[in-house]
Design an enzyme around this catalytic site. Structure first.
Site, short mmCIF file in Angstrom:
data_model
loop_
_atom_site.label_atom_id
_atom_site.label_comp_id
_atom_site.label_asym_id
_atom_site.label_seq_id
_atom_site.Cartn_x
_atom_site.Cartn_y
_atom_site.Cartn_z
N GLY A 135 -28.42 -30.22 68.95
CA GLY A 135 -27.65 -30.89 69.53
C GLY A 135 -26.94 -30.61 70.87
N GLY A 136 -27.89 -29.55 71.68
CA GLY A 136 -27.03 -28.93 72.59
C GLY A 136 -26.93 -29.75 73.92
N ASP B 170 -32.14 -32.31 71.04
CA ASP B 170 -30.99 -33.27 71.33
C ASP B 170 -31.95 -34.66 71.41
OD1 ASP B 170 -28.80 -34.92 71.78
OD2 ASP B 170 -27.74 -33.14 72.36
N ASP C 21 -33.51 -36.05 66.50
CA ASP C 21 -32.54 -36.75 65.81
C ASP C 21 -31.86 -35.98 64.71
OD1 ASP C 21 -30.31 -38.27 64.75
OD2 ASP C 21 -31.38 -40.32 65.31
N PHE C 22 -30.55 -35.46 64.88
CA PHE C 22 -30.15 -34.36 64.00
C PHE C 22 -29.78 -35.04 62.60
CE2 PHE C 22 -26.13 -33.79 66.85
CZ PHE C 22 -25.62 -35.14 66.49
N HIS D 162 -17.26 -31.20 65.22
CA HIS D 162 -16.22 -31.87 65.43
C HIS D 162 -15.97 -33.44 65.65
CE1 HIS D 162 -15.79 -30.52 69.90
NE2 HIS D 162 -16.26 -31.61 69.64
#
Length: 450
Positions: free
Chosen positions: A257-258, A280, A311-312, A331
C-alpha cells in the site's frame, strides 16, 4: 512541595535555557545565526532528517517546556478559553491558503494592504484584514503597518508551491469540518453515519468524498499534503532508524500500500543494495510508475523496482520478500481491517521475512509506564523519556502525534495506536513483535512470523 516551593517553575526555565544554548550551538557549528521570524529564507534545517540529534531534542524540550510554563502560571480560565478558541486559527489558515495570500505577498517585503489583497483574491477587505491580524498575532505573517501585511518565515510554508500548505488546508478544511460533529456522533449515535463525524458532516465516507465533483480537487490536495506531512514528521528517517546497512545485497522490500512510493524511494537512494516491489491499487500503481520514471528512472532501468497492483483487503502481496514495509496504512483503518491486511501479508511471508510497520505510536502520559520499561531487561523497547518536570511524552513537544490521532477518529473512525495495541494486532495476525525503532515523530515496529 510546600506552598512556597517554586522548583517546578525554575526547573522548566532551566530546561528552556539549556535547550536554547543547544540550539545556538548547533547553528553556530555551521556558522549561522538562528533565523528570526521575519527572515524569509528557509534556513538550514527544514526537515527532521537534516537536523542534528541535539537540535531535534532541544526544539522538542523548548516546545514542551514553554507551553507547560505558560499553562502553569496563567490563570486557568484564560488557558481554557484560549484553548476553546483555537479552532478559529485553522479557519483563518484555510482562508489565506485557499486565496493564495502568501503567493500574492511573495517578493513584497514592504507588505501589501489587506484591501488590495482582498480585491485580488475576491474577498471582503474588512474580513480579510481581521483574518490576517489574528494570524499575525500568532506569528504567521507580519503586520508591517496598520492594515498592511507581509510574509514571514511561517507564512512562507503556506505558499501553494509548498506541499505543507496542502496538509494545512486539509486539516483546516475536511478535518476541522468533521471535528465540529464529533460530540454529536458520540452523544447521539446514528446508523446513517456509522459513528464517523466526517460522514455526518458531508454525507460521504472520507475517500468516497474525494470521488465526488466537490471533492475531486480536495483529493488532489490531500495526495500532495501527505508528502508534506511526511516531510514535517520525518518519515524519511526510515533510512537511518533501521540497520539496513547490515542487510545483505539485493534484499527485497515489498512496500504494501505504498502509494507513489516516495518514502521507499528515499530509502533506496540511501541504500542502493535494496530492491523493492511497490504494491497498491492499479490506478495508484499507474501513477507511481510515472512518478518513478521522472524521479528515479535508474531504479526502473536497472530493474531494482517492480510495480505490482493489488488490493490489500483481497490479495496477499507478492510472496517471499525479505521485508514487508507498511507505512502509514494501518492508522487509516479500524482493527478488523488492519487484521485482514496483516493476515494477507502473513500469507506471503517466508520464515525469515520481517514486517516493518512504519507509523505513529502513541505514548502514555503516565511516567510510571516509562519507569517500568527502564527497569525491564527487555531491550526491544527503548523509548526516549522527557526530563522532569515535563510530561514523559514531551507534552506539547509531540502534540502533532495526538492531533493526528483525533483527526483519524473524526475522518475515518480509525486511530493511531499504542505499542501494546500494535503488538496485539500482530499476535492476532500470526506475527511476533521483535523491536521498536524510534524514527522522528513516527516509529518502526518490527515483527517476524510465528
Amino acid at each position: 512541595m510546600s506552598s512556597f516551593d517554586n522548583t517546578h517553575i525554575t526547573a522548566l526555565t532551566g530546561l528552556i535555557n539549556k535547550a536554547v544554548q543547544d540550539v545556538i550551538a548547533e547553528y553556530g557549528a555551521i556558522g549561522q545565526a538562528i533565523p528570526s521570524l521575519d527572515t524569509l529564507e528557509p534556513g538550514p534545517f527544514q526537515v527532521p532528517e537534516e537536523m542534528p540529534a541535539r537540535l531535534t531534542k532541544a526544539i522538542q524540550i523548548i516546545e514542551a517546556a514553554c507551553a507547560q510554563l505558560c499553562y502553569s502560571i496563567a490563570p486557568p480560565g484564560h488557558v481554557m478559553i484560549n484553548k476553546s478558541l483555537e479552532h478559529e486559527e485553522p479557519a483563518c489558515l484555510l482562508v489565506v491558503t485557499e486565496a493564495r495570500i502568501p503567493d500574492l505577498l511573495l517578493n513584497k517585503p514592504e507588505g501589501v494592504p489587506a484591501s488590495e489583497l482582498a480585491s485580488r483574491a475576491g474577498l471582503d477587505a474588512s474580513k480579510l484584514t481581521r483574518v490576517l491580524r489574528l494570524l499575525a498575532t500568532k506569528h504567521c505573517f507580519t503586520e508591517v503597518k496598520p492594515g498592511v501585511f507581509a510574509n514571514n518565515r511561517l507564512s512562507m510554508k503556506l505558499l501553494s508551491s509548498d506541499l505543507v500548505s496542502s496538509m494545512v488546508a486539509m486539516f483546516a478544511d475536511e478535518s476541522l469540518k468533521a471535528s465540529a460533529y464529533f460530540n454529536d456522533t458520540l452523544t447521539d449515535p446514528s446508523e446513517m453515519d456509522g459513528g464517523i463525524p466526517f460522514r455526518r458532516a458531508t454525507g460521504y465516507s472520507f475517500f468516497d468524498y474525494y470521488q465526488t465533483p466537490q471533492g475531486l480537487k480536495k483529493g488532489e490536495r490531500f495526495a500532495k499534503g501527505m508528502i508534506g506531512w511526511g516531510d514535517v514528521t520525518g518519515k524519511s528517517l526510515v533510512a537511518k532508524a533501521y540497520p539496513w546497512t547490515s542487510q545483505p545485497a539485493d534484499i527485497t522490500i515489498c512496500d504494501v500500500g505504498g502509494g507513489h512510493g516516495n518514502i521507499i524511494m528515499g530509502l533506496m537512494k540511501a541504500h542502493p543494495h535494496i530492491k523493492t516491489v511497490l504494491q497498491d491499487q492499479p490506478q495508484v500503481i499507474e501513477m507511481a510508475h510515472k512518478f518513478w520514471a521522472e524521479e528515479h528512472p535508474e531504479a526502473i532501468e536497472k530493474e531494482r523496482i517492480k510495480f505490482v497492483p493489488f488490493d490489500f483487503f483481497k490479495d496477499a502481496p507478492i510472496e517471499g520478500c525479505d521485508f514487508y514495509y507498511i507505512c502509514g496504512v494501518l492508522h487509516d483503518w479500524p482493527d478488523a481491517e488492519c487484521e485482514l491486511i496483516l493476515k494477507n501479508v502473513r500469507k506471503a511471508m517466508k520464515p525469515s521475512s520481517r514486517v516493518i510497520i512504519h507509523d505513529t505510536v502513541i505514548r502514555d502520559v503516565v511516567r510510571s509506564t516509562y519507569d517500568h520499561l527502564k527497569a525491564s531487561s527487555d531491550k526491544s523497547v527503548q523509548v526516549d523519556v522527557a526530563p522532569e518536570p515535563l510530561l514523559p511524552n514531551y507534552g506539547v513537544g509531540c502534540i502533532r502525534t495526538y492531533g493526528l490521532d483525533m483527526a483519524l477518529m473524526h475522518l475515518l473512525n480509525a486511530q493511531a495506536r499504542t505499542l501494546p495495541e500494535y503488538i496485539e494486532l500482530g499476535e492476532k495476525s500470526g506475527l511476533r513483535f521483535e523491536k521498536l525503532y524510534e524514527a522522528g515523530e513516527t516509529d518502526l515496529v518490527e515483527f517476524t512470523p510465528f
